[in-house]
Design a protein around this motif. Structure first.
Motif, PDB file in Angstrom:
ATOM      1  N   ARG A 298       0.840  -1.194   0.000  1.00 28.04           N
ATOM      2  CA  ARG A 298       0.000   0.000   0.000  1.00 28.04           C
ATOM      3  C   ARG A 298       0.885   1.258   0.000  1.00 28.04           C
ATOM      4  O   ARG A 298       0.608   2.224  -0.700  1.00 28.04           O
ATOM      5  CB  ARG A 298      -0.943  -0.016   1.203  1.00 28.04           C
ATOM      6  N   GLN A 299       1.960   1.223   0.747  1.00 24.29           N
ATOM      7  CA  GLN A 299       2.863   2.370   0.794  1.00 24.29           C
ATOM      8  C   GLN A 299       3.569   2.578  -0.549  1.00 24.29           C
ATOM      9  O   GLN A 299       3.728   3.702  -1.003  1.00 24.29           O
ATOM     10  CB  GLN A 299       3.891   2.186   1.908  1.00 24.29           C
ATOM     11  N   ILE A 300       3.958   1.494  -1.191  1.00 23.40           N
ATOM     12  CA  ILE A 300       4.621   1.597  -2.498  1.00 23.40           C
ATOM     13  C   ILE A 300       3.657   2.190  -3.524  1.00 23.40           C
ATOM     14  O   ILE A 300       4.013   3.103  -4.254  1.00 23.40           O
ATOM     15  CB  ILE A 300       5.120   0.223  -2.989  1.00 23.40           C
ATOM     16  N   TYR A 301       2.433   1.670  -3.557  1.00 27.92           N
ATOM     17  CA  TYR A 301       1.466   2.171  -4.537  1.00 27.92           C
ATOM     18  C   TYR A 301       1.069   3.617  -4.243  1.00 27.92           C
ATOM     19  O   TYR A 301       0.848   4.406  -5.136  1.00 27.92           O
ATOM     20  CB  TYR A 301       0.226   1.274  -4.586  1.00 27.92           C
ATOM     21  N   LYS A 302       1.019   3.963  -2.968  1.00 29.13           N
ATOM     22  CA  LYS A 302       0.663   5.340  -2.587  1.00 29.13           C
ATOM     23  C   LYS A 302       1.747   6.306  -3.032  1.00 29.13           C
ATOM     24  O   LYS A 302       1.470   7.434  -3.415  1.00 29.13           O
ATOM     25  CB  LYS A 302       0.440   5.426  -1.076  1.00 29.13           C
ATOM     26  N   SER A 303       2.997   5.867  -2.995  1.00 27.03           N
ATOM     27  CA  SER A 303       4.109   6.747  -3.375  1.00 27.03           C
ATOM     28  C   SER A 303       4.249   6.870  -4.890  1.00 27.03           C
ATOM     29  O   SER A 303       4.981   7.717  -5.365  1.00 27.03           O
ATOM     30  CB  SER A 303       5.417   6.227  -2.774  1.00 27.03           C
TER      31      SER A 303
END
Length: 119
Positions: free
Chosen positions: A112-117
């Motif tokens: 989720r953090q990777i996709y959010k960034s």
């Protein structure tokens, strides 16, 4: 669970962390506690101590699932944020092993953090 309870649970999984937690300033808040635990995990990765590493991932997942909001934020902003740098120097096989042994819910937070960034 708050950060002082987390310290005791981390020491049970990684006894080497006890000396670092005895330095008072490293136990003042959740972010400092997770920072110490993340450093311990980095050392485990470098040493290739897979058994303790897997138990550490499970404990980090418990802290995320059962921790208060400050502890959850610390796991997301310190540990999950630094996963790429922790595994950067690993060969692909070891990196794949690390991510395959990570609990699903913690891995989802990472994704989720990777996709959010936007990466």
């Amino acid at each position: 669970m708050n950060h002082t309870e987390a310290i005791q649970e981390i020491i049970q999984v990684v006894p080497d962390s006890k000396a670092e937690f005895e330095e008072v300033y490293k136990t003042k808040n959740s972010f400092m506690v997770i920072n110490v635990f993340t450093r311990q995990i980095r050392n485990l990765i470098r040493k290739g101590e897979t058994t303790i590493l897997i138990r550490s991932f499970d404990k980090m997942n418990d802290l995320y699932q059962k921790g208060d909001q400050a502890l959850k934020n610390a796991v997301e902003n310190v540990f999950v944020y630094s996963l790429d740098s922790l595994t950067y120097s690993c060969d692909n096989n070891y990196k794949n092993l690390i991510f395959s042994k990570m609990p699903t819910s913690l891995h989802q937070v990472y994704l989720r953090q990777i996709y959010k960034s936007g990466l």
